[in-house]
Scaffold this active site. Structure first.
Site, PDB file in Angstrom:
ATOM      1  N   ILE A  98       0.868  -1.171   0.000  1.00 53.43           N
ATOM      2  CA  ILE A  98       0.000   0.000   0.000  1.00 53.43           C
ATOM      3  C   ILE A  98       0.909   1.225   0.000  1.00 53.43           C
ATOM      4  CG2 ILE A  98      -2.033  -1.052   1.061  1.00 53.43           C
ATOM      5  CD1 ILE A  98      -1.187  -0.040   3.738  1.00 53.43           C
ATOM      6  N   ASP A  99       0.391   2.348  -0.461  1.00 51.26           N
ATOM      7  CA  ASP A  99       1.202   3.555  -0.601  1.00 51.26           C
ATOM      8  C   ASP A  99       1.739   4.027   0.749  1.00 51.26           C
ATOM      9  OD1 ASP A  99       0.551   3.540  -3.298  1.00 51.26           O
ATOM     10  OD2 ASP A  99      -1.192   4.846  -3.009  1.00 51.26           O
ATOM     11  N   ARG A 100       2.810   4.799   0.684  1.00 48.35           N
ATOM     12  CA  ARG A 100       3.444   5.305   1.904  1.00 48.35           C
ATOM     13  C   ARG A 100       2.456   6.027   2.815  1.00 48.35           C
ATOM     14  NH1 ARG A 100       7.768   9.974   1.084  1.00 48.35           N
ATOM     15  NH2 ARG A 100       5.841  10.995   0.401  1.00 48.35           N
TER      16      ARG A 100
ATOM     17  N   ARG B  73      -7.232   5.997  -5.564  1.00 46.61           N
ATOM     18  CA  ARG B  73      -6.961   7.421  -5.742  1.00 46.61           C
ATOM     19  C   ARG B  73      -7.272   7.861  -7.173  1.00 46.61           C
ATOM     20  NH1 ARG B  73      -0.888   7.654  -3.724  1.00 46.61           N
ATOM     21  NH2 ARG B  73      -1.137   9.920  -4.017  1.00 46.61           N
TER      22      ARG B  73
END
Length: 303
Positions: free
Chosen positions: A138-140, A239
Site C-alpha cells: 500500500i502507498d506510503r 486514488r
C-alpha cells in the site's frame, strides 16, 4: 563513475526546463532521477551547476554521468510495529501512515521491511532481499492492513489468492464532493499517465481495474466518507478511480484538488483484509480502525 555523456541544446529545446528536456531525450530515465543528478552535480550545463528549473539556451552544452548504483540492502531495525495477527506462516500488520513498505533508492531505511526483519527472521524470499515477505503493498501515506508471508509456500498461496481475486480488501476514504448514489462500481483501465510518468491515470490501453464503493456518510455538502472494495490491485487504484469520477481523495497531493485539507497525504485507510490461511485453508478476516489524523479530520469538518 560511468563515462561522461554530452548533448548540445538545439532550437527545439530553447527556453525549456533542463529536467524536462533531459527526460524527453532519455526515455528510460525519469524526471525525478534527472533532478537528483542535477542536485548532486552529475549533470552540468556549460560545466556549471544549475537548478532543475534552468531554462535551456540554444548552444548550451549539457554534460552528465550516470551515478554508480549503490546496492540496496534491507537491514533489521527496531520498530514499534502493530502486529494484528501472527503464526508460523504469516502475519498481518497495521502499517502506519507515512511508512514506506520496502527499501528503495529514495528510502533505504525506516521501512516496514526493516522493522519486520527485526521482529522475525523467517520471511519468504520470493521477492528478493529488498522485499522479503511482501506479498502486496500500500502507498506510503495510506495506512492499514498488509499480509506478510513467513515462508515461500505461504507467499505463493497468498499471491495466488490475490491473482484469483479471492482476497477481501476494503478501504475507507474521505473524498471531496457529495456522492448522490449509495453504491457504485468503477470499471476503468489504469496505466502510466502519458503526460506525467510519475502519475497513474485511466487510459484506454491500461490494465484492467475495478473498484466497488459504498457511501458511508455524507458530511455537509462538501465531503463523502466511502468504503471502497478492490477487485483488482493497480498502483494508486482508489486514488485514480475516485478522481476519475469527480470525487478526489482529501489530502491527496498527487490526484486531489488544489484546495484540499492537509492530512500529510491522502485520506485512505486499508481497514479490512480477509483471506484463506495458506496451510489450514481457514478463512481469516481482520479489521483496523483508521489513524487519529483521519478521525480527527472528520470531526473537524463536521463542526
Amino acid at each position: 563513475m560511468n563515462e561522461k555523456n554530452q548533448l548540445v541544446i538545439n532550437a527545439s529545446h530553447h527556453n525549456k526546463r533542463i529536467d524536462k528536456v533531459m527526460s524527453e531525450e532519455l526515455n528510460d530515465v525519469s524526471r525525478a532521477q534527472i533532478q537528483n543528478w542535477i542536485k548532486s552535480d552529475h549533470l552540468l550545463i556549460n560545466q556549471h551547476s544549475v537548478k532543475a528549473n534552468y531554462k535551456c539556451q540554444s548552444g548550451d552544452i549539457v554534460e552528465w554521468e550516470v551515478p554508480e548504483v549503490t546496492p540496496l540492502e534491507a537491514k533489521a531495525e527496531s520498530m514499534d510495529l502493530e502486529i494484528v495477527y501472527e503464526d508460523e506462516d504469516l502475519l498481518v500488520v497495521n502499517k502506519p501512515k507515512g511508512m514506506v513498505v520496502h527499501p528503495s533508492a529514495g528510502h533505504p531505511a525506516g521501512t516496514l521491511v526493516n522493522g519486520l526483519l527485526h521482529h522475525c527472521q523467517d520471511l519468504s524470499g520470493i521477492n528478493g532481499v529488498i522485499r522479503p515477505g511482501i506479498v502486496h503493498r500500500i502507498d506510503r501515506d495510506t495506512s492499514g492492513l498488509l499480509m506478510v508471508a513467513k515462508n515461500d509456500q505461504a507467499h505463493q498461496s497468498l499471491a495466488e489468492q490475490l491473482q484469483n481475486k479471492t482476497v477481501k480488501r476494503s478501504y475507507i476514504a474521505l473524498v471531496h464532493g457529495q456522492i448522490e448514489h449509495e453504491y457504485g462500481t468503477i470499471d476503468a483501465p489504469i496505466g502510466r499517465d502519458p503526460k506525467d510518468r510519475q502519475r497513474m491515470a485511466v487510459i484506454s490501453d491500461g490494465k484492467e481495474a475495478r473498484t466497488h464503493f459504498e457511501v458511508l456518510e455524507r458530511i455537509k455538502d462538501e465531503y463523502t466518507l466511502v468504503n471502497c472494495v478492490l477487485e483488482t490491485g493497480r498502483t494508486h487504484q482508489i486514488r485514480v478511480h475516485m478522481k476519475y469520477i469527480g470525487f478526489p481523495l482529501v489530502g491527496d497531493p498527487k490526484y486531489s484538488i488544489r484546495k484540499t485539507l492537509d492530512m500529510n497525504g491522502q485520506a485512505l485507510h486499508a481497514k479490512t483484509i480477509g483471506f484463506y490461511h495458506p496451510r489450514t485453508k481457514e478463512w481469516l478476516e481482520f479489521e483496523a480502525e483508521p489513524p487519529v489524523i483521519f478521525t480527527e479530520t472528520i470531526e473537524k469538518i463536521k463542526l
